[in-house]
Motif scaffolding. Structure first.
Motif, short mmCIF file in Angstrom:
data_model
loop_
_atom_site.label_atom_id
_atom_site.label_comp_id
_atom_site.label_asym_id
_atom_site.label_seq_id
_atom_site.Cartn_x
_atom_site.Cartn_y
_atom_site.Cartn_z
N CYS A 136 -96.28 13.93 14.19
CA CYS A 136 -96.39 15.26 14.82
C CYS A 136 -96.04 16.36 13.82
N LEU A 137 -95.06 16.11 12.96
CA LEU A 137 -94.68 17.10 11.96
C LEU A 137 -95.84 17.39 11.02
N ILE A 138 -96.55 16.35 10.62
CA ILE A 138 -97.72 16.54 9.75
C ILE A 138 -98.80 17.32 10.47
N ASP A 139 -99.03 16.99 11.75
CA ASP A 139 -100.01 17.75 12.53
C ASP A 139 -99.63 19.22 12.61
N GLU A 140 -98.34 19.49 12.69
CA GLU A 140 -97.87 20.86 12.85
C GLU A 140 -97.91 21.66 11.56
N GLY B 212 -98.86 20.31 8.18
CA GLY B 212 -99.82 19.93 7.15
C GLY B 212 -99.20 19.80 5.78
N ASP B 213 -99.78 20.52 4.80
CA ASP B 213 -99.33 20.39 3.41
C ASP B 213 -97.91 20.89 3.19
N ALA B 214 -97.37 21.65 4.12
CA ALA B 214 -95.98 22.10 3.97
C ALA B 214 -95.02 20.91 3.96
N VAL B 215 -95.43 19.81 4.58
CA VAL B 215 -94.58 18.60 4.56
C VAL B 215 -94.48 18.06 3.13
N ASP B 216 -95.54 18.23 2.34
CA ASP B 216 -95.47 17.79 0.94
C ASP B 216 -94.40 18.58 0.18
N MET B 217 -94.24 19.87 0.52
CA MET B 217 -93.18 20.64 -0.12
C MET B 217 -91.82 20.11 0.28
N MET B 218 -91.68 19.69 1.54
CA MET B 218 -90.42 19.07 1.98
C MET B 218 -90.15 17.80 1.17
N ARG B 219 -91.20 17.02 0.94
CA ARG B 219 -91.04 15.78 0.16
C ARG B 219 -90.58 16.11 -1.27
N LEU B 220 -91.13 17.17 -1.86
CA LEU B 220 -90.72 17.56 -3.21
C LEU B 220 -89.24 17.91 -3.24
N ILE B 221 -88.78 18.64 -2.23
CA ILE B 221 -87.36 19.00 -2.16
C ILE B 221 -86.50 17.75 -2.01
N LYS B 222 -86.92 16.84 -1.14
CA LYS B 222 -86.17 15.61 -0.93
C LYS B 222 -86.09 14.80 -2.23
N ARG B 223 -87.21 14.66 -2.93
CA ARG B 223 -87.21 13.87 -4.18
C ARG B 223 -86.34 14.52 -5.25
N ALA B 224 -86.34 15.85 -5.29
CA ALA B 224 -85.54 16.55 -6.30
C ALA B 224 -84.05 16.38 -6.03
N ILE B 225 -83.65 16.45 -4.77
CA ILE B 225 -82.23 16.39 -4.41
C ILE B 225 -81.74 14.96 -4.28
N LEU C 36 -81.63 7.74 -0.78
CA LEU C 36 -80.51 6.99 -0.20
C LEU C 36 -79.89 7.69 0.99
N PHE C 37 -80.12 8.99 1.15
CA PHE C 37 -79.50 9.73 2.26
C PHE C 37 -80.41 9.68 3.49
N ASN C 38 -79.95 8.95 4.50
CA ASN C 38 -80.66 8.79 5.76
C ASN C 38 -82.16 8.55 5.55
N PRO C 39 -82.49 7.51 4.79
CA PRO C 39 -83.90 7.30 4.45
C PRO C 39 -84.75 6.97 5.67
N GLY C 40 -86.03 7.31 5.59
CA GLY C 40 -86.97 7.03 6.66
C GLY C 40 -87.00 8.04 7.75
N LYS C 41 -86.25 9.14 7.63
CA LYS C 41 -86.22 10.16 8.66
C LYS C 41 -87.04 11.38 8.23
N ILE C 42 -87.58 12.08 9.21
CA ILE C 42 -88.37 13.31 9.09
C ILE C 42 -89.76 13.03 8.55
N PHE C 43 -89.86 12.33 7.41
CA PHE C 43 -91.14 11.96 6.84
C PHE C 43 -90.92 10.75 5.94
N SER C 44 -92.01 10.08 5.59
CA SER C 44 -91.92 8.95 4.67
C SER C 44 -92.19 9.47 3.26
N LEU C 45 -91.59 8.79 2.29
CA LEU C 45 -91.86 9.12 0.89
C LEU C 45 -92.86 8.15 0.27
#
Length: 467
Positions: free
Chosen positions: A434-438, A440-453, A458-467
């Motif tokens: 649903c988050l991706i439907d809502e 779209g590509d903004a989720v990729d920016m969230m993934r970039l932030i997650k990968r950088a930090i 290791l922090f609560n993996p598998g939540k919000i989106f998959s990497l």
């Protein structure tokens, strides 16, 4: 379901990790099946996913030490508060260690003149309000459950008072956070506004423990109103109830709380809380202010309700009447689930612009009328947010599929109205598509932030989106 059959295969934690953790935490390291299962299940319908161990932390320094140990051994770490989340936000889907912050429950500082306080993450909202009552202040965010402040920040909680006082996004001034590389940071100072760099406080709020572990929270407080009145009014139609709220807000009535419960939910509330309200779509109100202003608010809303098909407008200033009303509302989820003996709950929520709210609820109600599964509608109608609670037979796989289809239809309807797939439950594991439907590509920016930090995820993996 046993712990052994509930979890997917995962890499076992190395013995040297357990040796080091026991040296740090002693008997606060727990590995029993019962405690692991307690920390690996949700309020809702998700299958349990217990961690490999649970550790109870008492200080930020202990959280730092545990995070560094987990990073060294590449062990996932999941923060846990009261366990009241709805979308599987704290399930250990990749195993690892759950860090339970509930014993970090000290109220560290109350600055009454500044209308703020600082608390450890494990403080519960009811405890906080009891502690600060004598100062003439209160903390207004009320998600229903007696959640921890850290958990409320992590999921960007809101609740019954959000229409007037906002959500955790507005309530939090500053956070103390342990980062995935084991640093102890403060996201901002106590000043009411700042233009100093990136807004790290808002980045952490709603991140569900995927970017950092919140250990302390500095909160805005508000003065306890001079007068508080509650009111109840039943309506012939859902549209009439929603129109009453929208028109009141458009007229500038400062509603403190306004909740909608449909006819099925009112039936469940009457049965569960042993009340005798009319089993019609009903609004619960609360008004805050001076005696004069509260009286004006009540009279204005009473007139609007009458024009929209509302019945008797019952109001009261008595604390015991307010307590009875809001206790029934707070227990509405359990009332809905228990429409069937032995059922499990599937609670979902969406939020739409209030101009589309009546349309969204009416169309959703029509869908539920054709469903084979009992379902109720309730929600924080003042800000366009409502919930559907399904009561599911856990031994009927067909019901789960039916509810999943209804949930997808509800979310699609909300998105088509420029709404959101979740107003307050968060994404967790339940609404990632649903988050991706809502967004779209903004989720990729969230993934970039997650990968950088958190490059090792290791922090609560598998939540919000998959990497």
């Amino acid at each position: 379901m046993s712990v052994a059959t509930a979890v997917s295969p995962r890499k076992p934690l190395p013995p040297e990790f357990f040796d080091a953790a026991r040296a740090m935490f002693g008997d606060r390291l727990k590995t029993s099946d019962a405690i692991r299962l307690q920390h690996g299940q949700s309020e809702a319908h998700f299958q349990p996913a217990p961690p490999d161990a649970v550790i109870y932390a008492h200080t930020t320094e202990e959280v730092v030490a545990l995070v560094r140990l987990c990073v060294a051994h590449e062990v996932p770490v999941i923060p846990f508060g009261a366990g009241t989340s709805i979308e599987g936000n704290t399930l250990a889907v990749r195993g690892g260690v759950t860090i339970d912050l509930s014993e970090m429950n000290a109220i560290l500082e109350v600055n009454a003149e500044d209308l703020d306080c600082t608390v450890q993450a494990g403080v519960r909202r009811e405890e906080l309000n009891a502690w600060i009552r004598d100062t003439g202040l209160f903390f207004p965010i009320d998600p229903g459950a007696n959640a921890t402040i850290g958990g409320m920040a992590s999921t960007r909680a809101s609740g019954t008072n959000a229409v007037r006082y906002g959500t955790m996004r507005e309530a939090v001034l500053s956070l103390r956070v342990v980062t995935p590389d084991g640093r102890d940071i403060r996201t901002s100072r106590r000043a009411r506004k700042s233009a100093a760099g990136y807004d790290l406080t808002r980045l952490m709020i709603g991140s569900e423990g995927t970017l950092g572990i919140i250990t302390e929270v500095t909160l805005r407080l508000h003065g306890i109103p001079e007068t508080i009145s509650s009111a109840v009014c039943a309506f012939d139609t859902i549209g009439g109830a929603v129109d009453t709220v929208v028109q009141a807000i458009q007229l500038g009535v400062p509603l403190a709380r306004v909740e909608i419960l449909d006819d099925v939910q009112m039936k469940a509330v009457n049965r569960w809380s042993k009340l005798d309200y009319p089993e019609l779509t009903t609004l619960f109100f609360e008004f805050h202010g001076s005696p004069l202003h509260v009286g004006e608010q009540i009279e204005t809303v009473r007139e609007i309700a009458s024009m929209n098909g509302g019945g008797e407008f019952k109001w009261s200033n008595l604390p015991e009447e307010r307590s009875k009303l809001w206790k029934a509302r707070h227990e509405a989820y359990y009332a809905a689930v228990n429409l069937r003996a032995g059922a499990v709950g599937w609670a979902t929520d969406v939020c739409v612009p209030i101009s589309r709210l009546a349309e969204c609820i009416v169309e959703t109600k029509a869908d539920l009328a054709t469903a084979s599964v009992p379902a109720t509608i309730l929600g924080h109608v003042g800000d366009g947010n409502f919930h559907v609670v399904f009561s599911i037979d856990p031994d009927a796989p067909g019901e789960m599929a039916e509810v999943e289809a209804l949930n997808k239809k509800l979310v699609a309807r909300a998105l088509a109205m420029d709404g959101t797939c979740t107003g307050e439950h968060g994404i967790g594991i339940g609404k990632q598509d649903c988050l991706i439907d809502e967004l779209g590509d903004a989720v990729d920016m969230m993934r970039l932030i997650k990968r950088a930090i958190d490059p090792k995820d290791l922090f609560n993996p598998g939540k919000i989106f998959s990497l």
